[in-house]
Scaffold this active site. Structure first.
Site, PDB file in Angstrom:
ATOM      1  N   LYS A  98       0.831  -1.213   0.000  1.00 16.46           N
ATOM      2  CA  LYS A  98       0.000   0.000   0.000  1.00 16.46           C
ATOM      3  C   LYS A  98       0.862   1.258   0.000  1.00 16.46           C
ATOM      4  O   LYS A  98       0.649   2.165  -0.818  1.00 16.46           O
ATOM      5  CB  LYS A  98      -0.894   0.024   1.244  1.00 16.46           C
ATOM      6  CG  LYS A  98      -1.559   1.373   1.490  1.00 16.46           C
ATOM      7  CD  LYS A  98      -2.392   1.389   2.758  1.00 16.46           C
ATOM      8  CE  LYS A  98      -1.743   1.905   3.989  1.00 16.46           C
ATOM      9  NZ  LYS A  98      -1.656   3.326   4.216  1.00 16.46           N
ATOM     10  N   ASN A  99       1.826   1.326   0.921  1.00 16.86           N
ATOM     11  CA  ASN A  99       2.541   2.597   1.086  1.00 16.86           C
ATOM     12  C   ASN A  99       3.522   2.878  -0.043  1.00 16.86           C
ATOM     13  O   ASN A  99       3.917   4.031  -0.242  1.00 16.86           O
ATOM     14  CB  ASN A  99       3.208   2.646   2.466  1.00 16.86           C
ATOM     15  CG  ASN A  99       2.164   2.813   3.564  1.00 16.86           C
ATOM     16  OD1 ASN A  99       1.023   3.211   3.296  1.00 16.86           O
ATOM     17  ND2 ASN A  99       2.532   2.497   4.801  1.00 16.86           N
ATOM     18  N   CYS A 107      -5.143   7.846   8.795  1.00 15.24           N
ATOM     19  CA  CYS A 107      -5.424   7.291  10.117  1.00 15.24           C
ATOM     20  C   CYS A 107      -5.230   8.353  11.190  1.00 15.24           C
ATOM     21  O   CYS A 107      -4.278   9.139  11.127  1.00 15.24           O
ATOM     22  CB  CYS A 107      -4.471   6.127  10.406  1.00 15.24           C
ATOM     23  SG  CYS A 107      -4.896   4.649   9.504  1.00 15.24           S
ATOM     24  N   ARG A 121      -0.493  15.018  12.771  1.00 14.91           N
ATOM     25  CA  ARG A 121       0.408  14.550  11.709  1.00 14.91           C
ATOM     26  C   ARG A 121       0.763  15.721  10.790  1.00 14.91           C
ATOM     27  O   ARG A 121       0.247  15.837   9.682  1.00 14.91           O
ATOM     28  CB  ARG A 121      -0.234  13.398  10.918  1.00 14.91           C
ATOM     29  CG  ARG A 121      -0.493  12.180  11.775  1.00 14.91           C
ATOM     30  CD  ARG A 121      -1.144  11.058  10.992  1.00 14.91           C
ATOM     31  NE  ARG A 121      -0.229  10.399  10.068  1.00 14.91           N
ATOM     32  CZ  ARG A 121      -0.591   9.386   9.271  1.00 14.91           C
ATOM     33  NH1 ARG A 121      -1.821   8.936   9.289  1.00 14.91           N
ATOM     34  NH2 ARG A 121       0.281   8.835   8.452  1.00 14.91           N
ATOM     35  N   PRO A 122       1.674  16.592  11.256  1.00 10.99           N
ATOM     36  CA  PRO A 122       2.017  17.779  10.454  1.00 10.99           C
ATOM     37  C   PRO A 122       2.789  17.429   9.181  1.00 10.99           C
ATOM     38  O   PRO A 122       3.266  16.306   9.032  1.00 10.99           O
ATOM     39  CB  PRO A 122       2.904  18.614  11.398  1.00 10.99           C
ATOM     40  CG  PRO A 122       3.138  17.809  12.612  1.00 10.99           C
ATOM     41  CD  PRO A 122       2.466  16.483  12.482  1.00 10.99           C
ATOM     42  N   ASP A 181       5.245  19.797   8.127  1.00 14.02           N
ATOM     43  CA  ASP A 181       6.254  20.869   8.108  1.00 14.02           C
ATOM     44  C   ASP A 181       7.549  20.426   7.431  1.00 14.02           C
ATOM     45  O   ASP A 181       8.210  21.223   6.744  1.00 14.02           O
ATOM     46  CB  ASP A 181       6.535  21.354   9.542  1.00 14.02           C
ATOM     47  CG  ASP A 181       6.960  20.217  10.449  1.00 14.02           C
ATOM     48  OD1 ASP A 181       6.164  19.264  10.620  1.00 14.02           O
ATOM     49  OD2 ASP A 181       8.093  20.254  10.967  1.00 14.02           O
ATOM     50  N   ASP A 220       3.713   0.258  12.167  1.00 12.46           N
ATOM     51  CA  ASP A 220       2.506  -0.276  11.510  1.00 12.46           C
ATOM     52  C   ASP A 220       2.225  -1.726  11.903  1.00 12.46           C
ATOM     53  O   ASP A 220       1.193  -2.281  11.518  1.00 12.46           O
ATOM     54  CB  ASP A 220       2.644  -0.169   9.982  1.00 12.46           C
ATOM     55  CG  ASP A 220       2.646   1.274   9.507  1.00 12.46           C
ATOM     56  OD1 ASP A 220       2.346   2.173  10.316  1.00 12.46           O
ATOM     57  OD2 ASP A 220       2.950   1.503   8.324  1.00 12.46           O
ATOM     58  N   ILE A 239       6.474   6.856  17.691  1.00  9.51           N
ATOM     59  CA  ILE A 239       6.586   7.443  16.340  1.00  9.51           C
ATOM     60  C   ILE A 239       5.424   8.405  16.106  1.00  9.51           C
ATOM     61  O   ILE A 239       5.606   9.500  15.581  1.00  9.51           O
ATOM     62  CB  ILE A 239       6.662   6.330  15.287  1.00  9.51           C
ATOM     63  CG1 ILE A 239       7.997   5.611  15.527  1.00  9.51           C
ATOM     64  CG2 ILE A 239       6.541   6.895  13.857  1.00  9.51           C
ATOM     65  CD1 ILE A 239       8.508   4.710  14.496  1.00  9.51           C
ATOM     66  N   ARG A 254      -8.891   0.097   3.737  1.00  6.47           N
ATOM     67  CA  ARG A 254      -7.955   1.077   3.182  1.00  6.47           C
ATOM     68  C   ARG A 254      -6.641   0.393   2.818  1.00  6.47           C
ATOM     69  O   ARG A 254      -5.912   0.893   1.957  1.00  6.47           O
ATOM     70  CB  ARG A 254      -7.678   2.186   4.201  1.00  6.47           C
ATOM     71  CG  ARG A 254      -8.848   3.105   4.414  1.00  6.47           C
ATOM     72  CD  ARG A 254      -8.434   4.305   5.226  1.00  6.47           C
ATOM     73  NE  ARG A 254      -7.119   4.741   4.794  1.00  6.47           N
ATOM     74  CZ  ARG A 254      -6.171   5.193   5.604  1.00  6.47           C
ATOM     75  NH1 ARG A 254      -6.391   5.307   6.886  1.00  6.47           N
ATOM     76  NH2 ARG A 254      -5.004   5.563   5.128  1.00  6.47           N
TER      77      ARG A 254
HETATM   78  C1  EPZ Z   1       4.031   6.762   6.627  1.00  2.00           C
HETATM   79  O1  EPZ Z   1       3.319   7.839   7.199  1.00  2.00           O
HETATM   80  C2  EPZ Z   1       3.018   5.675   6.416  1.00  2.00           C
HETATM   81  N1  EPZ Z   1       1.986   6.164   5.530  1.00  2.00           N
HETATM   82  C3  EPZ Z   1       2.434   5.235   7.740  1.00  2.00           C
HETATM   83  O2  EPZ Z   1       1.611   4.133   7.465  1.00  2.00           O
HETATM   84  C4  EPZ Z   1       3.558   4.802   8.682  1.00  2.00           C
HETATM   85  O3  EPZ Z   1       3.016   4.533   9.950  1.00  2.00           O
HETATM   86  C5  EPZ Z   1       4.594   5.916   8.803  1.00  2.00           C
HETATM   87  O4  EPZ Z   1       5.063   6.290   7.491  1.00  2.00           O
HETATM   88  C6  EPZ Z   1       5.806   5.520   9.635  1.00  2.00           C
HETATM   89  O5  EPZ Z   1       6.418   4.383   9.090  1.00  2.00           O
HETATM   90  C7  EPZ Z   1       2.190   6.159   4.216  1.00  2.00           C
HETATM   91  O6  EPZ Z   1       3.232   5.759   3.730  1.00  2.00           O
HETATM   92  C8  EPZ Z   1       1.081   6.644   3.354  1.00  2.00           C
HETATM   93  P1  EPZ Z   1       6.252   9.948   8.804  1.00  2.00           P
HETATM   94  P2  EPZ Z   1       3.964   9.285   7.235  1.00  2.00           P
HETATM   95  O7  EPZ Z   1       6.330  11.171   7.994  1.00  2.00           O
HETATM   96  O8  EPZ Z   1       4.742   9.496   5.994  1.00  2.00           O
HETATM   97  C9  EPZ Z   1       6.001  13.316  12.221  1.00  2.00           C
HETATM   98  C10 EPZ Z   1      -0.172   2.650   7.877  1.00  2.00           C
HETATM   99  O9  EPZ Z   1      -0.774   2.090   8.819  1.00  2.00           O
HETATM  100  N2  EPZ Z   1       6.074  14.289  11.122  1.00  2.00           N
HETATM  101  O10 EPZ Z   1       7.412   9.017   8.769  1.00  2.00           O
HETATM  102  O11 EPZ Z   1       2.883  10.219   7.579  1.00  2.00           O
HETATM  103  C11 EPZ Z   1       4.726  12.511  12.191  1.00  2.00           C
HETATM  104  O12 EPZ Z   1       3.656  13.205  12.777  1.00  2.00           O
HETATM  105  C12 EPZ Z   1       0.384   3.986   8.092  1.00  2.00           C
HETATM  106  O13 EPZ Z   1      -0.015   2.152   6.750  1.00  2.00           O
HETATM  107  C13 EPZ Z   1       6.121  15.634  11.406  1.00  2.00           C
HETATM  108  O14 EPZ Z   1       6.064  16.052  12.570  1.00  2.00           O
HETATM  109  O15 EPZ Z   1       4.939   9.121   8.474  1.00  2.00           O
HETATM  110  C14 EPZ Z   1       5.150  11.278  12.939  1.00  2.00           C
HETATM  111  O16 EPZ Z   1       5.100  11.526  14.306  1.00  2.00           O
HETATM  112  C15 EPZ Z   1      -0.247   4.895   9.012  1.00  2.00           C
HETATM  113  N3  EPZ Z   1       6.250  16.516  10.364  1.00  2.00           N
HETATM  114  C16 EPZ Z   1       6.602  11.084  12.507  1.00  2.00           C
HETATM  115  O17 EPZ Z   1       7.031  12.368  12.052  1.00  2.00           O
HETATM  116  C17 EPZ Z   1       6.327  16.103   9.079  1.00  2.00           C
HETATM  117  O18 EPZ Z   1       6.437  16.960   8.174  1.00  2.00           O
HETATM  118  C18 EPZ Z   1       6.820  10.070  11.383  1.00  2.00           C
HETATM  119  O19 EPZ Z   1       5.948  10.380  10.298  1.00  2.00           O
HETATM  120  C19 EPZ Z   1       6.261  14.735   8.792  1.00  2.00           C
HETATM  121  C20 EPZ Z   1       6.131  13.834   9.835  1.00  2.00           C
END
Ligand code: EPZ
Length: 462
Positions: free
Chosen positions: A55-56, A150, A155-156, A158, A340, A362, A431
């Protein structure tokens, strides 16, 4: 509300051609938003299961077809509702999408005339943020409402915006819509403050056709980062280092059309591994990359589960008796134990002897499923980012899927519990898991979908 392919198909504003094509690319059981799963537990899973595309990786690769200057065919796309939403976004942008079969789609994006994603679709999934990077890369401008997905806490994005800014784009957020714009994109150095999967992928998207050389530091290393880079490189991009924490991108002018197959889903595979273990089953999990599963395999072995690795499959056995052994787990970015998989493995630990701790920092809130698991008799307390799990047994109960992986955990709990478990809000599960009830039924599970018509369906049938 998230949509299954079936619901998307029912929307009356869909152009005829797309409507016909969507009907061929829908969730295998294309149900309604209120559908439930009813599981009678206690049947060990036995047999073989084929894992679908990741998926991802797929949601990112599909969005990346916007960067391609020719049509592309993507194979092994999981037939899940997040992909249905991506197709809706493409339809809204006037792209030419042909669903070749249930896992293969041809994308011709040359007719896209506006770099906008509609509000309700962007809010339906996190991966809508990938349209920021790909539209910016192609049109030097994008309007994408803040993404949904989800509910795991705040989930910013930035870090995504920081990457775009480094390449020369300005951003502005008004009424919940992100507008990014650049006169030109110039290669640069991007340093992420912390590891972000989405930020790393979006940085690659914006850099791939930028002028000059970009270095992305503190990059995420997940298997789907590598798959996205391989897809872009197969089209003619010049990306090196994906899978390490420094990714180097030399911008190119043109990306050619290709046929590309998405990698197998690490998390779907891990979910079936845990389900096989929790039901004391014996399952051959096929079409996987065992290396991607190493952190899950290692923990299952610690818990006392047998995992045998082959070239592209793993056999998981817990049918030889002996208790599940307590352990401690901390989720980490790849190659650590994936967040995940946390709800699923915690469910298994609730069946282990003794007390385990699970730390997941995380996201702000990935323990919302715990209150549901407690309804089934689990003895778990959560303090901030740490869950303390006293192992015992599970009993069937009515529960809710609070998000995608939480829903997968409820399915595992239901399969392993005594009695009947009814799971509502299963649209979360759809999803990310293709045909989950068919795959589990083929493994001997007693799982039934209860079709519950929504008010809209009733109105349409009048
Ligand atoms: C991806 O989410 C996956 N989603 C998530 O899959 C997965 O849990 C996550 O990576 C971690 O492995 C997709 O690929 C579509 P991150 P993503 O950016 O990209 C913070 C599932 O169940 N953050 O690595 O959103 C964030 O809030 C899911 O399939 C910021 O603060 O994850 C989190 O605490 C749900 N600012 C951490 O970093 C930003 O600009 C990691 O988020 C970006 C992220």
């Amino acid at each position: 509300m998230l949509c299954t392919f079936n619901q998307i198909q029912k929307r009356d504003n869909i152009r005829e051609r797309t409507k016909e094509e969507m009907s061929r690319f829908r969730g295998a059981n294309g149900g309604n938003i209120l559908d439930k799963f009813v599981i009678r537990g206690g049947h060990p899973l036995e047999g073989e299961v084929n894992i679908s595309g990741a998926k991802n990786a797929a949601v990112a690769i599909v969005a990346a077809t916007i960067l391609c200057d020719e049509p592309c065919i993507i194979e092994n796309i999981p037939n899940i509702s997040d992909i249905g939403i991506s197709l809706e976004i493409f339809r809204d942008m006037n792209a030419d999408i042909q669903v070749i079969n249930k896992n293969t789609i041809r994308f011709d994006t040359k007719n896209i005339s506006k770099p906008n994603v509609p509000h309700e679709l962007a809010r339906s999934m996190r991966a809508s943020s990938y349209f920021l990077g790909t539209l910016l890369g192609r049109f030097h401008e994008a309007f994408v409402p803040l993404p949904g997905g989800c509910d795991l806490g705040d989930r910013p994005i930035d870090q995504h915006l920081k990457a775009f800014k480094a390449l020369g784009a300005l951003d502005d957020i008004q009424s919940g819509c992100v507008h990014v714009k650049a006169d030109s994109l110039i290669g640069s150095q991007i340093y992420f403050d912390f590891i972000t999967v989405g930020g790393t992928i979006n940085a690659m998207f914006a850099a791939v056709k930028a002028d000059g050389y970009t270095v992305i530091e503190n990059a995420a290393k997940e298997p789907h980062i590598v798959d996205v880079a391989n897809f872009l490189n197969s089209m003619g991009a010049d990306i090196r280092g994906a899978g390490t924490d420094v990714i180097k991108v030399r911008g190119v002018k043109y990306l050619k059309g290709i046929t590309y197959s998405v990698i197998p889903d690490q998390i779907e595979a891990g979910t079936y591994m845990v389900a096989a273990a929790a039901t004391r089953g014996n399952v051959l999990i096929k079409n996987v990359i065992p290396k991607h599963l190493e952190s899950i395999t290692a923990k299952l072995r610690t818990i006392g589960v047998s995992v045998e690795e082959f070239d592209d499959s793993v056999r998981v056995r817990a049918d030889m008796g002996g208790p599940f052994i307590k352990t401690n787990i901390k989720t980490m970015p790849h190659p650590g134990f994936p967040t995940d998989m946390q709800p699923q493995i915690s469910t298994l630990l609730s069946l282990a002897e003794g007390t385990s701790t699970v730390t997941d920092d995380i996201f702000d809130n990935r323990f919302r499923y715990v209150s549901e698991l407690r309804r089934m008799g689990a003895d778990i307390s959560v303090d901030g980012k740490v869950a303390v799990i006293h192992g015992g047994t599970l009993k069937g109960a009515p529960v809710k899927a609070t998000d995608l992986r939480a829903g997968a955990a409820m399915v595992i709990a239901g399969l392993a519990a005594d009695g009947v478990t009814e799971i509502s809000d299963i649209f979360h599960i759809e999803r990310g898991y293709e045909a989950i009830e068919d795959k589990l039924t083929a493994l001997g599970a007693d799982i039934k979908r209860v079709y519950v018509p929504s008010k809209n369906d009733l109105a349409m049938s009048v």
